[in-house]
Design an enzyme around this catalytic site. Structure first.
Site, PDB file in Angstrom:
ATOM      1  CE  LYS A 177      38.711  45.059  38.575  1.00 52.95           C
ATOM      2  NZ  LYS A 177      37.580  45.094  39.551  1.00 52.95           N
ATOM      3  CD  GLU A 252      50.551  50.488  49.159  1.00 54.61           C
ATOM      4  OE1 GLU A 252      50.329  50.258  50.362  1.00 54.61           O
ATOM      5  OE2 GLU A 252      51.591  51.029  48.762  1.00 54.61           O
ATOM      6  CB  CYS A 286      44.212  50.041  54.272  1.00 52.65           C
ATOM      7  SG  CYS A 286      44.843  51.608  53.672  1.00 52.65           S
ATOM      8  CD  GLU A 389      41.974  45.230  56.580  1.00 50.27           C
ATOM      9  OE1 GLU A 389      41.936  44.343  55.710  1.00 50.27           O
ATOM     10  OE2 GLU A 389      42.465  46.346  56.374  1.00 50.27           O
TER      11      GLU A 389
HETATM   12  P1  NAD Z   1      39.520  42.893  47.209  1.00 49.59           P
HETATM   13  O1  NAD Z   1      40.848  42.259  47.274  1.00 49.59           O
HETATM   14  O2  NAD Z   1      38.329  42.044  47.358  1.00 49.59           O
HETATM   15  O3  NAD Z   1      39.316  43.627  45.807  1.00 49.59           O
HETATM   16  C1  NAD Z   1      40.176  44.628  45.374  1.00 49.59           C
HETATM   17  C2  NAD Z   1      40.152  44.696  43.860  1.00 49.59           C
HETATM   18  O4  NAD Z   1      40.681  43.466  43.347  1.00 49.59           O
HETATM   19  C3  NAD Z   1      38.771  44.852  43.250  1.00 49.59           C
HETATM   20  O5  NAD Z   1      38.870  45.720  42.143  1.00 49.59           O
HETATM   21  C4  NAD Z   1      38.429  43.443  42.793  1.00 49.59           C
HETATM   22  O6  NAD Z   1      37.551  43.409  41.684  1.00 49.59           O
HETATM   23  C5  NAD Z   1      39.784  42.917  42.388  1.00 49.59           C
HETATM   24  N1  NAD Z   1      39.938  41.448  42.453  1.00 49.59           N
HETATM   25  C6  NAD Z   1      39.274  40.572  43.253  1.00 49.59           C
HETATM   26  N2  NAD Z   1      39.734  39.322  43.024  1.00 49.59           N
HETATM   27  C7  NAD Z   1      40.699  39.416  42.070  1.00 49.59           C
HETATM   28  C8  NAD Z   1      41.562  38.477  41.429  1.00 49.59           C
HETATM   29  N3  NAD Z   1      41.545  37.191  41.712  1.00 49.59           N
HETATM   30  N4  NAD Z   1      42.438  38.934  40.516  1.00 49.59           N
HETATM   31  C9  NAD Z   1      42.520  40.249  40.230  1.00 49.59           C
HETATM   32  N5  NAD Z   1      41.723  41.183  40.790  1.00 49.59           N
HETATM   33  C10 NAD Z   1      40.832  40.778  41.710  1.00 49.59           C
HETATM   34  O7  NAD Z   1      39.545  44.079  48.282  1.00 49.59           O
HETATM   35  P2  NAD Z   1      38.369  45.056  48.669  1.00 49.59           P
HETATM   36  O8  NAD Z   1      37.381  44.304  49.476  1.00 49.59           O
HETATM   37  O9  NAD Z   1      37.894  45.791  47.464  1.00 49.59           O
HETATM   38  O10 NAD Z   1      39.122  46.108  49.595  1.00 49.59           O
HETATM   39  C11 NAD Z   1      39.318  45.913  50.961  1.00 49.59           C
HETATM   40  C12 NAD Z   1      40.756  45.577  51.240  1.00 49.59           C
HETATM   41  O11 NAD Z   1      41.605  46.544  50.650  1.00 49.59           O
HETATM   42  C13 NAD Z   1      41.066  45.613  52.722  1.00 49.59           C
HETATM   43  O12 NAD Z   1      41.843  44.509  53.079  1.00 49.59           O
HETATM   44  C14 NAD Z   1      41.876  46.886  52.870  1.00 49.59           C
HETATM   45  O13 NAD Z   1      42.741  46.908  53.954  1.00 49.59           O
HETATM   46  C15 NAD Z   1      42.599  46.949  51.589  1.00 49.59           C
HETATM   47  N6  NAD Z   1      43.055  48.326  51.318  1.00 49.59           N
HETATM   48  C16 NAD Z   1      44.390  48.596  51.415  1.00 49.59           C
HETATM   49  C17 NAD Z   1      44.860  49.891  51.197  1.00 49.59           C
HETATM   50  C18 NAD Z   1      46.331  50.211  51.269  1.00 49.59           C
HETATM   51  O14 NAD Z   1      46.729  51.240  50.734  1.00 49.59           O
HETATM   52  N7  NAD Z   1      47.150  49.421  51.895  1.00 49.59           N
HETATM   53  C19 NAD Z   1      43.958  50.896  50.884  1.00 49.59           C
HETATM   54  C20 NAD Z   1      42.610  50.587  50.802  1.00 49.59           C
HETATM   55  C21 NAD Z   1      42.171  49.282  51.009  1.00 49.59           C
END
Ligand code: NAD
Length: 487
Positions: A177, A252, A286, A389
């Site tokens: 997804k 993650e 991240c 962050e």
């Molecule tokens: P996000 O949490 O908004 O979204 C991530 C994914 O989750 C998207 O596909 C989104 O559609 C989905 N999503 C959103 N709400 C949901 C719910 N209630 N239930 C299930 N799925 C849902 O994050 P983002 O803005 O896309 O990414 C940024 C974040 O990701 C930052 O905090 C960053 O640090 C983190 N990140 C972490 C790593 C790691 O490996 N630790 C790597 C990359 C990004």
């Protein structure tokens, strides 16, 4: 100020979504519309995908008849196809992410993951124990079943590799997804999946937003969610997983990674890693190096060298397609306004004097969502820019005196994803790497990972690990077989 922490939508635990709606994605370099027709999968679509995946995992299905080497060869073909289409995949991602050079590098990460885990596909062994007490014991590591990967926008193809490769190598079936902000490259994967020879239903891509992700997280026939994204969403997913079928979860999440530079560090090396660790993908990584601590003796020299290296990067902020651009825009208007507009993180930090502005600061360009590298020095420990962050090219730079102080300050954070220690004293490097509470510590490097070693966070940076042999545990469940040999 606190409203800035509510950044990500959290959907109800159980959501029924029947009305058709679609994703709208724009080019962050210009603000122009790229597409508003990519459909958002609703409950019927998610059910269908899970049903197909479940059928593909059935005992008599072709995938279950594949030997490990057969899974490996399909995965290797898929890696070759990613390589062949690397430029096009990077272009598709760049259309809605920006990311000049990073676009290709993140496809390489995925290629590396598929090749690395193809090597494991026929080597995931179990254990056996002698027949003490009359029972001969076998432990098999078996696949879980339907795994859904929910990924963020900042590295769509790399994140796919980090999740799909270990899941498929161990014999699971996988549904991706992608993020609603960067769906295009993932959409192009479907064709490559078929061309590589994965049997139908084994590797699917289902587009959607958070509501679609929530449907997977609460689906009773999904055995595992492998999630990368924000802390808020990660927590919501863990709750949905528990409330539905106690599905397994790997999380993650975010980071606020400290880079600790000691007086004896090689200055040039430390500056280079800290600058690249902040500006790659416009800081939307991240494990970006966003909390810098420099020892007093080297602080003035570091500050000058860091400032001038960032000024050079600031001159290379531009359109991701232009040759010479090193730093592109941030992903979209929402992210831009959150970081850079009136009432934004940078604006608030500047007007509230949360620290002294060294370089960058509030700015505005007529077109596109560009933010110049922005550094605050001498920040207050309770300031938002210090604690949270930001996910943009914004860092804090502070001075420290000794080891005890820096261990305490580095660890005084809810995050524990990555840290870097810069010193030429190996004993100190080992002491600090042991004292810092985070999943990965770089010595004389930061903001990097390696495919063969575990990557992930402590504290609120996550649960579980990706990469390396260790990640295989997250996609298998041990099954013990007890054989009575006494009759
Ligand atoms: P996000 O949490 O908004 O979204 C991530 C994914 O989750 C998207 O596909 C989104 O559609 C989905 N999503 C959103 N709400 C949901 C719910 N209630 N239930 C299930 N799925 C849902 O994050 P983002 O803005 O896309 O990414 C940024 C974040 O990701 C930052 O905090 C960053 O640090 C983190 N990140 C972490 C790593 C790691 O490996 N630790 C790597 C990359 C990004």
């Amino acid at each position: 100020m606190h409203s800035l922490t509510v950044l990500y939508p959290v959907y109800p635990l159980s959501i029924k979504q029947n009305a058709f709606h679609s994703l709208t994605v724009s080019n962050p370099a210009t603000g122009d519309l790229v597409s508003d027709t990519i459909p958002v999968a609703g409950d019927a679509d998610v059910d269908t995908a899970v049903r197909y995946a479940t059928a593909a995992f059935a005992h008599n299905a072709p995938w279950r008849q594949f030997a490990g080497v057969d899974r490996a060869s399909v995965m290797l073909r898929f890696a070759d196809l990613l390589e062949k289409h690397r430029d096009e995949l990077a272009r598709l991602t760049r259309l809605t992410l920006g990311a000049p050079a990073f676009g290709k590098a993140e496809v390489d990460t995925a290629i590396g993951q598929f090749r690395y885990y193809a090597g494991w596909a026929d080597k995931v062994a179990g254990q056996s124990f002698p027949a003490d007490g009359g029972l001969y014991k076998i432990v098999r590591n078996e696949p879980l079943g339907v795994v859904a990967g929910i990924i963020p926008w900042n590295s769509p193809i790399a994140s796919t590799g980090l999740k799909a490769a270990p899941a498929l190598a161990t014999g699971n079936v996988f549904i991706l997804k992608p993020s609603e902000k960067t769906p295009l490259a993932a959409a192009a994967l479907g064709k490559l999946v078929l061309e590589a020879g994965f049997p139908p239903g084994v590797f699917q891509v289902v587009q959607g937003d958070g509501s679609t992700g929530a449907l997977f997280a609460s689906h009773p026939d999904v055995a595992k969610i492998s999630f990368t994204g924000s802390i808020g969403t990660g927590k919501a997913i863990q709750i949905m997983a528990a409330n539905s079928n106690l599905k397994r979860v790997t999380l993650e999440l975010g980071g606020k990674s400290p880079a600790v530079v000691f007086d004896d560090a090689n200055l040039e090396n430390a500056v280079e890693w800290c600058v690249n660790g902040l500006t790659t993908n416009s800081g939307q990584i991240c494990f970006a190096a966003t909390r810098l601590y420099v020892q007093a003796g080297i602080f003035p020299r570091f500050l000058e060298a860091y400032r001038s290296a960032l000024e050079a990067k600031a001159k290379a902020v531009g359109h991701p397609q232009d040759a010479g651009t090193q730093v592109g825009p941030v992903v979209d208007k929402v992210q831009y306004e959150r970081i850079n507009s009136i009432n934004s993180i940078i604006h608030t930090a500047t007007s509230e004097r949360s620290g002294e502005l060294l370089i960058g600061g509030p700015g505005d360009r007529p077109k596109g969502y560009y933010i110049e590298p922005t550094i605050f020095t001498n920040t207050k420990d309770d300031a938002f820019i210090y604690r949270e962050e930001i996910f943009g090219p914004v860092a804090v730079l502070n001075q420290f005196e000794d080891e005890a102080e820096i261990v305490q300050r580095s660890n005084n954070s809810k995050y524990g994803l990555m840290a870097g220690v810069f010193t030429q004293d190996i004993n100190r490097a080992l002491r600090i790497s042991s004292a810092i509470d985070s999943g990965v510590v770089g010595v004389n490097c930061i903001s990097t990972i390696h495919p063969s070693t575990p990557f992930g966070g402590t504290k609120e940076s996550g649960v579980g690990r990706e990469c390396g042999e260790y990640a295989l545990r997250a996609y298998t469940e041990p099954k013990t077989v007890l054989i009575n040999v006494t009759y």
